[in-house]
Design a protein around this motif. Sequence first.
Motif, PDB file in Angstrom:
ATOM      1  N   VAL A 125      46.971  37.170  39.086  1.00 31.55           N
ATOM      2  CA  VAL A 125      46.294  35.867  39.015  1.00 31.55           C
ATOM      3  C   VAL A 125      45.741  35.485  40.385  1.00 31.55           C
ATOM      4  O   VAL A 125      44.594  35.024  40.518  1.00 31.55           O
ATOM      5  CB  VAL A 125      47.261  34.790  38.486  1.00 31.55           C
ATOM      6  CG1 VAL A 125      46.605  33.415  38.554  1.00 31.55           C
ATOM      7  CG2 VAL A 125      47.694  35.109  37.073  1.00 31.55           C
ATOM      8  N   PHE A 126      46.544  35.678  41.430  1.00 37.95           N
ATOM      9  CA  PHE A 126      46.118  35.332  42.798  1.00 37.95           C
ATOM     10  C   PHE A 126      44.904  36.155  43.213  1.00 37.95           C
ATOM     11  O   PHE A 126      43.942  35.620  43.791  1.00 37.95           O
ATOM     12  CB  PHE A 126      47.289  35.572  43.754  1.00 37.95           C
ATOM     13  CG  PHE A 126      46.911  35.484  45.195  1.00 37.95           C
ATOM     14  CD1 PHE A 126      46.685  34.254  45.794  1.00 37.95           C
ATOM     15  CD2 PHE A 126      46.783  36.632  45.962  1.00 37.95           C
ATOM     16  CE1 PHE A 126      46.331  34.175  47.135  1.00 37.95           C
ATOM     17  CE2 PHE A 126      46.436  36.561  47.300  1.00 37.95           C
ATOM     18  CZ  PHE A 126      46.212  35.329  47.888  1.00 37.95           C
ATOM     19  N   ASN A 183      42.621  37.682  41.297  1.00 36.49           N
ATOM     20  CA  ASN A 183      41.425  37.330  40.527  1.00 36.49           C
ATOM     21  C   ASN A 183      40.867  35.975  40.928  1.00 36.49           C
ATOM     22  O   ASN A 183      39.651  35.812  41.068  1.00 36.49           O
ATOM     23  CB  ASN A 183      41.736  37.361  39.027  1.00 36.49           C
ATOM     24  CG  ASN A 183      41.798  38.768  38.465  1.00 36.49           C
ATOM     25  OD1 ASN A 183      40.790  39.359  38.080  1.00 36.49           O
ATOM     26  ND2 ASN A 183      43.006  39.335  38.407  1.00 36.49           N
ATOM     27  N   MET A 184      41.743  34.991  41.111  1.00 34.32           N
ATOM     28  CA  MET A 184      41.274  33.672  41.520  1.00 34.32           C
ATOM     29  C   MET A 184      40.669  33.713  42.918  1.00 34.32           C
ATOM     30  O   MET A 184      39.638  33.062  43.181  1.00 34.32           O
ATOM     31  CB  MET A 184      42.434  32.672  41.471  1.00 34.32           C
ATOM     32  CG  MET A 184      42.955  32.396  40.068  1.00 34.32           C
ATOM     33  SD  MET A 184      41.707  31.651  38.988  1.00 34.32           S
ATOM     34  CE  MET A 184      41.472  30.078  39.788  1.00 34.32           C
ATOM     35  N   SER A 185      41.289  34.457  43.827  1.00 36.99           N
ATOM     36  CA  SER A 185      40.740  34.572  45.178  1.00 36.99           C
ATOM     37  C   SER A 185      39.380  35.258  45.160  1.00 36.99           C
ATOM     38  O   SER A 185      38.465  34.860  45.895  1.00 36.99           O
ATOM     39  CB  SER A 185      41.711  35.353  46.067  1.00 36.99           C
ATOM     40  OG  SER A 185      42.941  34.670  46.193  1.00 36.99           O
ATOM     41  N   SER A 235      50.718  30.728  42.662  1.00 37.66           N
ATOM     42  CA  SER A 235      50.750  32.027  41.980  1.00 37.66           C
ATOM     43  C   SER A 235      51.794  32.983  42.540  1.00 37.66           C
ATOM     44  O   SER A 235      52.241  33.888  41.824  1.00 37.66           O
ATOM     45  CB  SER A 235      49.371  32.689  42.049  1.00 37.66           C
ATOM     46  OG  SER A 235      48.974  32.867  43.391  1.00 37.66           O
ATOM     47  N   VAL A 273      36.774  32.692  43.053  1.00 35.01           N
ATOM     48  CA  VAL A 273      36.537  31.366  43.637  1.00 35.01           C
ATOM     49  C   VAL A 273      36.219  31.464  45.123  1.00 35.01           C
ATOM     50  O   VAL A 273      35.240  30.858  45.599  1.00 35.01           O
ATOM     51  CB  VAL A 273      37.758  30.447  43.394  1.00 35.01           C
ATOM     52  CG1 VAL A 273      37.537  29.093  44.053  1.00 35.01           C
ATOM     53  CG2 VAL A 273      38.018  30.286  41.907  1.00 35.01           C
ATOM     54  N   PHE A 287      46.234  28.499  45.709  1.00 35.97           N
ATOM     55  CA  PHE A 287      46.329  29.767  44.993  1.00 35.97           C
ATOM     56  C   PHE A 287      47.570  30.548  45.419  1.00 35.97           C
ATOM     57  O   PHE A 287      48.279  31.127  44.585  1.00 35.97           O
ATOM     58  CB  PHE A 287      45.076  30.606  45.224  1.00 35.97           C
ATOM     59  CG  PHE A 287      43.827  30.023  44.625  1.00 35.97           C
ATOM     60  CD1 PHE A 287      43.903  29.114  43.574  1.00 35.97           C
ATOM     61  CD2 PHE A 287      42.574  30.372  45.106  1.00 35.97           C
ATOM     62  CE1 PHE A 287      42.765  28.564  43.015  1.00 35.97           C
ATOM     63  CE2 PHE A 287      41.432  29.835  44.545  1.00 35.97           C
ATOM     64  CZ  PHE A 287      41.526  28.926  43.504  1.00 35.97           C
TER      65      PHE A 287
END
Length: 498
Positions: free
Chosen positions: A431-432, A434-436, A408, A439, A404
Motif C-alpha cells: 500500500v505504501f 503504490n500510494m507513494s 501503512s 500520489v 503514508f
Amino acid sequence: QRDLEVFEKIHLIKHRVPDVICQFLPVNEERFGSPPTFIPTNEFTGMFQEIVNAYSIPKYQEANPAYFTIVTFPFLFGVMYGDVGHGSLLFLFGLYLMRRGKPTENDREIFQFLGKSRYLITMMGFFAIFCGFIYNDFFSMHMPLFSSCYNEKITEVSHSNKVSNLVPLRRTQDCVYPFGIDPIWGHAKNGLEFQNSFKMKLSVILGLTHMFVGLFLKGMNTVFFQKSTTFFFGFIPELMFMVSIFGYMGFLIFYKWSTNWNDNIRDPPSIIRAILMMSLEFGKADDQTTFFESIKFQHKVQVLLMILAFACAFMMFVIRPWAMKRAQDNMLERRFSFQTMESLEDTTDLSVGLKIIPNLTFKELLINELIHSIEFVLGSVSNTASYLRLWALSLAHTQLAKVFLDKSLLDMLGIGDSMVTALVLVIGFIVFANMSFMVLLCLDALECFLHTLRLHWLEFQSKFYEGEGKLFEPFSTLNLPQRIQVAKQSQAARRSYD
C-alpha cells in the motif's frame, strides 16, 4: 503580396539556374521589422528553451530567460519536492532516460516527451535530493547524519515569563549542526512550527532573489537597446521601490535569524506585523515590531524607506509619462527630417516602411503608464506572496509522505504475533509503495512542475521579458511550392477579410 512575389521569383530563378546561390543582405529593421531570433541549442539546453518558447519567443537580441531557467527551474522544483528518498527515485529515473538515449519516432508520445526531458528530470531529482538533505527528510523520516546539538531529553523553556511549547534543550549555545536541519526537531512538539517558519522565510528569500534577478535583466535590456528613458524612469524607480519595501523585509528575515533572542528580555518581533505597520501607518513601529535596540532609530529608517517608496511611485505614475512623451516627440522630430508631411497619409500614425510610431497624447500616455505602474506595485505584493507556494508545496509533500508512512507501516508494528506482524507489514508496504508512486512520484511531481512553471512565466519573466519575437527558419528552396501556396492562401484570406 511581397512574400508571394519573392517566393515566385526565387522559385523561377532556381529552375532556370539550378546552381544559383542566394545571398541575403542585412535587413533594414526600420522597413521590415525586427529580425527573427536564432537560438542555438543542444540536447541539454533544448528542453529549457522549449519551456521559455511555450510562453513566447524571445525578441531579437533580448535577454534569453532560458539560460537562467537551466538552474532556477530544477532548483525551485527541488525546494518544493525536497526529499532524499523521492528525489533519488526521480534522479534514477532520469539516469535511466539518459541511458536510453534520444527518443525515436517509433516511441509513444509520452516516451518521446520524457526522452526530450531526460536532462531536466535528472536535474530536478538532483536538486530534490539536495533540498532533502537541507530539510533532513528521507521518505519523511529524519536522518541522524551528525551529532545533534540538543539533548535527547525534552525540556520546557520560557521567554519573558511565558512558558513556550516543549522544545529540546541545547547542549551548548555555540553548537551548530553541520548541514541541514537538526533531526531532533522531528521529535519536538513544536517541530512542525519550526519547519514552517524556516520554509516560509526561505521561500520569501528565494522569491525576492528571483524577482531581483529579473529586474536587473530588465536594466540590462534597457542599457543594451539604449532606452535611456525606460532605464531612468522605469528600471530605477521599480528597483528602488522593491528595495524599500521587500528588500527591507528580506533584511529583517536575516536579522531575525542572526539574533539570539533567548538572551533578550522580550519576545522575537513579528516580521509580517512590522511590514504591515510600516506600510499602513507610514513607518510606525511598536514594542512588538522593534528589531533594533532603539525604537526611534527603526522608526526613522522606516519613514525614510516609505518616503523613497512614495517618491518612486510618483516617478512611475507622473514623471515617466512626461519623459516618454518627450522621448516620443524627439523621435518624431528626427523622422520629419527624412519624411515630409505630404507623404504622411495619417496624422496620428507616423510610419517608415512597416514600422509604425504612434503619436500618443500625454493623456493617453498617462493612462497607459498609470495602468502599468499600478500593475507593478500590486504585482510586487502578489508575486512575493506567490513564492509562498514553495513553502506550501514542501509542507504538503512532507505531510503526505509522513501520513503514508505512519498509517501503512509504522502503525502496523507490534500488531499480534510475529507472523501476523510480518503479513501486515508486507500488505502495508505494498500500500505504501503504490500510494507513494501514484500520489508523490506522479501527481505531486507534476504539481510541483506546474507551480515551478508558473513562477518562471509570471513572477520571473514578467519583470523583463517582452517575448515578441519569431523563431529563425533557415531558407530552403525545397519547400518553395508549399510556401507559395501558403502565401496565396494568406493573401486570399486577407482580401476576403478586407
